[in-house]
Design a protein around this motif. Structure first.
Motif, PDB file in Angstrom:
ATOM      1  N   ASN A 124       0.831  -1.212   0.000  1.00 17.34           N
ATOM      2  CA  ASN A 124       0.000   0.000   0.000  1.00 17.34           C
ATOM      3  C   ASN A 124       0.862   1.258   0.000  1.00 17.34           C
ATOM      4  OD1 ASN A 124      -2.406  -1.624   0.249  1.00 17.34           O
ATOM      5  ND2 ASN A 124      -1.906  -1.858   2.426  1.00 17.34           N
ATOM      6  N   ASP A 125       1.808   1.318  -0.908  1.00 17.15           N
ATOM      7  CA  ASP A 125       2.773   2.414  -0.972  1.00 17.15           C
ATOM      8  C   ASP A 125       2.058   3.746  -1.184  1.00 17.15           C
ATOM      9  OD1 ASP A 125       4.889   4.124  -1.430  1.00 17.15           O
ATOM     10  OD2 ASP A 125       5.949   2.759  -2.775  1.00 17.15           O
ATOM     11  N   PRO A 126       2.108   4.659  -0.194  1.00 14.62           N
ATOM     12  CA  PRO A 126       1.404   5.939  -0.360  1.00 14.62           C
ATOM     13  C   PRO A 126       1.990   6.791  -1.478  1.00 14.62           C
ATOM     14  CG  PRO A 126       2.802   5.980   1.599  1.00 14.62           C
ATOM     15  CD  PRO A 126       2.798   4.568   1.109  1.00 14.62           C
ATOM     16  N   ARG A 127       3.250   6.560  -1.840  1.00  9.46           N
ATOM     17  CA  ARG A 127       3.861   7.323  -2.928  1.00  9.46           C
ATOM     18  C   ARG A 127       3.216   7.012  -4.272  1.00  9.46           C
ATOM     19  NH1 ARG A 127       9.793   5.231  -2.471  1.00  9.46           N
ATOM     20  NH2 ARG A 127       8.526   3.343  -2.661  1.00  9.46           N
ATOM     21  N   LEU A 128       2.535   5.853  -4.357  1.00  8.97           N
ATOM     22  CA  LEU A 128       1.915   5.440  -5.614  1.00  8.97           C
ATOM     23  C   LEU A 128       0.407   5.685  -5.632  1.00  8.97           C
ATOM     24  CD1 LEU A 128       3.845   2.105  -6.307  1.00  8.97           C
ATOM     25  CD2 LEU A 128       4.461   4.453  -6.920  1.00  8.97           C
ATOM     26  N   ALA A 129      -0.096   6.411  -4.637  1.00  7.04           N
ATOM     27  CA  ALA A 129      -1.509   6.785  -4.640  1.00  7.04           C
ATOM     28  C   ALA A 129      -1.783   7.701  -5.842  1.00  7.04           C
ATOM     29  CB  ALA A 129      -1.872   7.495  -3.345  1.00  7.04           C
ATOM     30  N   PRO A 130      -2.926   7.553  -6.492  1.00  3.46           N
ATOM     31  CA  PRO A 130      -3.197   8.342  -7.709  1.00  3.46           C
ATOM     32  C   PRO A 130      -3.046   9.849  -7.512  1.00  3.46           C
ATOM     33  CG  PRO A 130      -4.817   6.601  -7.469  1.00  3.46           C
ATOM     34  CD  PRO A 130      -3.997   6.581  -6.211  1.00  3.46           C
ATOM     35  N   GLU A 131      -3.501  10.360  -6.357  1.00  3.25           N
ATOM     36  CA  GLU A 131      -3.403  11.803  -6.147  1.00  3.25           C
ATOM     37  C   GLU A 131      -1.951  12.256  -5.988  1.00  3.25           C
ATOM     38  OE1 GLU A 131      -4.413   9.789  -2.171  1.00  3.25           O
ATOM     39  OE2 GLU A 131      -5.000   9.640  -4.288  1.00  3.25           O
ATOM     40  N   HIS A 132      -1.102  11.361  -5.471  1.00  5.05           N
ATOM     41  CA  HIS A 132       0.311  11.691  -5.323  1.00  5.05           C
ATOM     42  C   HIS A 132       1.012  11.633  -6.675  1.00  5.05           C
ATOM     43  CE1 HIS A 132       4.445  11.561  -3.777  1.00  5.05           C
ATOM     44  NE2 HIS A 132       3.951  12.066  -2.667  1.00  5.05           N
ATOM     45  N   LEU A 133       0.738  10.602  -7.463  1.00  7.02           N
ATOM     46  CA  LEU A 133       1.350  10.482  -8.784  1.00  7.02           C
ATOM     47  C   LEU A 133       0.940  11.640  -9.695  1.00  7.02           C
ATOM     48  CD1 LEU A 133       0.932   6.649  -9.491  1.00  7.02           C
ATOM     49  CD2 LEU A 133       2.992   7.867  -8.771  1.00  7.02           C
ATOM     50  N   ALA A 134      -0.292  12.124  -9.528  1.00  7.37           N
ATOM     51  CA  ALA A 134      -0.764  13.209 -10.371  1.00  7.37           C
ATOM     52  C   ALA A 134       0.035  14.490 -10.157  1.00  7.37           C
ATOM     53  CB  ALA A 134      -2.245  13.475 -10.099  1.00  7.37           C
ATOM     54  N   SER A 135       0.642  14.642  -8.969  1.00 10.82           N
ATOM     55  CA  SER A 135       1.415  15.846  -8.675  1.00 10.82           C
ATOM     56  C   SER A 135       2.790  15.818  -9.332  1.00 10.82           C
ATOM     57  CB  SER A 135       1.576  16.011  -7.157  1.00 10.82           C
ATOM     58  OG  SER A 135       0.318  16.170  -6.539  1.00 10.82           O
ATOM     59  N   GLY A 136       3.288  14.644  -9.672  1.00 10.33           N
ATOM     60  CA  GLY A 136       4.554  14.525 -10.390  1.00 10.33           C
ATOM     61  C   GLY A 136       5.751  15.060  -9.636  1.00 10.33           C
ATOM     62  N   TYR A 137       5.902  14.678  -8.367  1.00 13.44           N
ATOM     63  CA  TYR A 137       7.030  15.151  -7.579  1.00 13.44           C
ATOM     64  C   TYR A 137       8.337  14.613  -8.151  1.00 13.44           C
ATOM     65  CZ  TYR A 137       3.398  16.105  -4.106  1.00 13.44           C
ATOM     66  OH  TYR A 137       2.272  16.566  -3.452  1.00 13.44           O
ATOM     67  N   LEU A 138       9.301  15.482  -8.396  1.00 11.04           N
ATOM     68  CA  LEU A 138      10.592  15.055  -8.915  1.00 11.04           C
ATOM     69  C   LEU A 138      11.318  14.190  -7.895  1.00 11.04           C
ATOM     70  CD1 LEU A 138      11.984  18.241 -10.704  1.00 11.04           C
ATOM     71  CD2 LEU A 138      11.306  16.081 -11.754  1.00 11.04           C
ATOM     72  N   GLY A 139      11.836  13.063  -8.365  1.00 11.11           N
ATOM     73  CA  GLY A 139      12.573  12.172  -7.489  1.00 11.11           C
ATOM     74  C   GLY A 139      11.725  11.132  -6.797  1.00 11.11           C
ATOM     75  N   HIS A 140      10.401  11.216  -6.928  1.00 10.54           N
ATOM     76  CA  HIS A 140       9.521  10.228  -6.315  1.00 10.54           C
ATOM     77  C   HIS A 140       9.166   9.150  -7.337  1.00 10.54           C
ATOM     78  CE1 HIS A 140       8.059  12.612  -2.601  1.00 10.54           C
ATOM     79  NE2 HIS A 140       9.172  13.161  -3.058  1.00 10.54           N
ATOM     80  N   PRO A 141       8.924   7.919  -6.894  1.00  9.84           N
ATOM     81  CA  PRO A 141       8.634   6.839  -7.853  1.00  9.84           C
ATOM     82  C   PRO A 141       7.324   7.059  -8.582  1.00  9.84           C
ATOM     83  CG  PRO A 141       8.277   6.097  -5.596  1.00  9.84           C
ATOM     84  CD  PRO A 141       8.929   7.441  -5.500  1.00  9.84           C
ATOM     85  N   GLY A 142       7.247   6.494  -9.776  1.00  6.74           N
ATOM     86  CA  GLY A 142       6.038   6.605 -10.574  1.00  6.74           C
ATOM     87  C   GLY A 142       5.280   5.306 -10.723  1.00  6.74           C
ATOM     88  N   GLY A 143       5.831   4.233 -10.146  1.00 12.11           N
ATOM     89  CA  GLY A 143       5.183   2.932 -10.250  1.00 12.11           C
ATOM     90  C   GLY A 143       6.010   1.887  -9.535  1.00 12.11           C
ATOM     91  N   PRO A 144       5.571   0.635  -9.549  1.00 11.12           N
ATOM     92  CA  PRO A 144       6.280  -0.425  -8.816  1.00 11.12           C
ATOM     93  C   PRO A 144       7.610  -0.780  -9.462  1.00 11.12           C
ATOM     94  CG  PRO A 144       4.510  -1.366 -10.122  1.00 11.12           C
ATOM     95  CD  PRO A 144       4.353   0.129 -10.222  1.00 11.12           C
TER      96      PRO A 144
END
Length: 386
Positions: A35-55
């Motif tokens: 349940n990785d919170p970094r991969l939550a849709p609302e987090h991915l939509a923000s496109g934070y640099l350096g954060h993962p985009g998927g598994p």
């Protein structure tokens, strides 16, 4: 014939420090956050640099599919075994299950405490592709842990070298309130001092819905009353940092966790065959290849090369450290003997293109200029890998 294959795979088992090996199959364990919170849709939509985009399994699968011809020629198939622990105890059990299932190595994207538990519960090599904490490379290093993702120290050194090369010497340093932010702040301060940068001011920020704390998150107020060449922001969460560019009181660049960011990979890197790798990944995963994806791809490539290059002899840890690998970044990369961190160039990107690479031009080192990024042999605190 069967005996020869069995003997060959016993050699590969020693090569990778693994337990039981299934003949003819290269098994990689992939350990991801539950349940990785970094991969939550609302987090991915923000496109934070350096954060993962998927598994991370996406990067591992691309690497293994790319290696299919070589693996087929060697008579080897491959498979993945995926675990998703949610705490330290589950991480230990995941390591035991994967070793019992015949995995030859583990590729892991876990928080630091779970990663340590995973590595301590097995003799298999564990490739860290998601945690940048320097303590994992120093005080808490382990004999079987390899680090593919750049450390915080490497990222800070890369940025400090770039700023020094541009003569942007006076820094306004903004940092968040979290424990991760405070640890990373100390790393940035150390790198700035090491490269001759001056701290014009160090100021905390805080994002809060409390009206009494509103000023603590006001970019204009936080950047007022002091002169500086650049704003360096330390924000592990990313929410404050992404709103900072163009909102400072002076017309100055923003670096660190927004603006210009030092990363292992960027999907728009256009040199050294990188576009071909990025396109292969995007076709397979249907999303851009980001930092953690490259690290997972590189970890799988490390295992495949080790399995193919010395099938008739056991490979020691020192030999694995000495392996030269192609990371599509212009130079061969390899693992440092003193902390098993992958030495590599870093890309400085604004999210749209790669502005520069580190080490910066003109930086010197007596042995390998890549070792100017991160802890060098003489200062490393890790004693176990030697």
């Amino acid at each position: 014939m069967i005996d020869r294959i069995a003997r060959s795979w016993l050699c590969i088992a020693g090569l990778l420090l693994a337990g039981a090996v299934q003949a003819g199959t290269l098994t990689l364990g992939v350990v991801e956050r539950a349940n990785d919170p970094r991969l939550a849709p609302e987090h991915l939509a923000s496109g934070y640099l350096g954060h993962p985009g998927g598994p991370i399994r996406d990067g591992v699968e691309v690497a293994l599919k790319e290696s299919k011809f070589s693996l087929d020629a060697a008579g080897l198939g491959w498979k993945l075994a995926v675990e998703t622990p949610s705490n330290v105890a589950e991480a230990r059990e995941a390591a035991k299950r994967l070793q019992k299932a015949g995995a030859q190595a583990l590729v892991a994207d876990l928080p630091a405490d779970e990663l340590l538990a995973l590595a301590q519960a097995t003799q298999l090599p564990v490739f860290n592709v998601g945690e940048a904490a320097d303590a994992l490379r120093q005080q808490h290093c382990g004999p079987n842990m390899f680090h593919v993702l750049p450390s915080e120290r490497m990222r800070a050194d890369a940025m400090a070298q770039f700023l020094a090369s541009r003569r942007w010497m006076r820094i306004l340093l903004l940092h968040g309130p979290s424990g991760d932010d405070k640890a990373r702040l100390a790393v940035v301060q150390s790198s700035a001092q090491r490269h001759g940068l001056k701290l014009a001011a160090v100021r905390p920020f805080e994002l809060s819905t409390d009206p009494r704390k509103r000023q603590a998150g006001n970019a204009l107020l936080l950047t007022s009353g002091v002169d500086y060449d650049v704003v360096w922001v330390v924000d592990s969460d990313g929410e404050f940092a992404r709103s900072l560019p163009y909102r400072a009181s002076l017309p100055r660049p923003v670096v660190g966790d927004a603006g210009l960011v030092a990363l292992a990979w960027a999907p728009y890197f256009e040199r050294y065959g990188a576009p071909q790798l990025a396109h292969r990944f995007e076709r397979a995963a249907h999303r851009p290849m980001l930092d953690n994806d490259w690290a997972a791809w590189m970890a799988a490539k490390t295992v495949v090369q080790a399995a193919l290059s010395r099938p008739q002899s056991a490979l020691s840890v020192d030999a694995l450290n000495a392996e030269a690998l192609d990371g599509f970044k212009g130079v061969r990369v390899s693992y440092r003997a003193w902390d098993r961190q992958l030495r590599q160039p870093l890309l400085l990107t604004d999210g749209q293109g790669v502005i520069a690479m580190a080490p910066a031009e003109g930086v010197m080192h007596p042995a390998n200029v890549l070792d100017t990024l991160g802890a060098d042999a003489a200062e490393g605190l890790c004693k176990t890998p030697h």
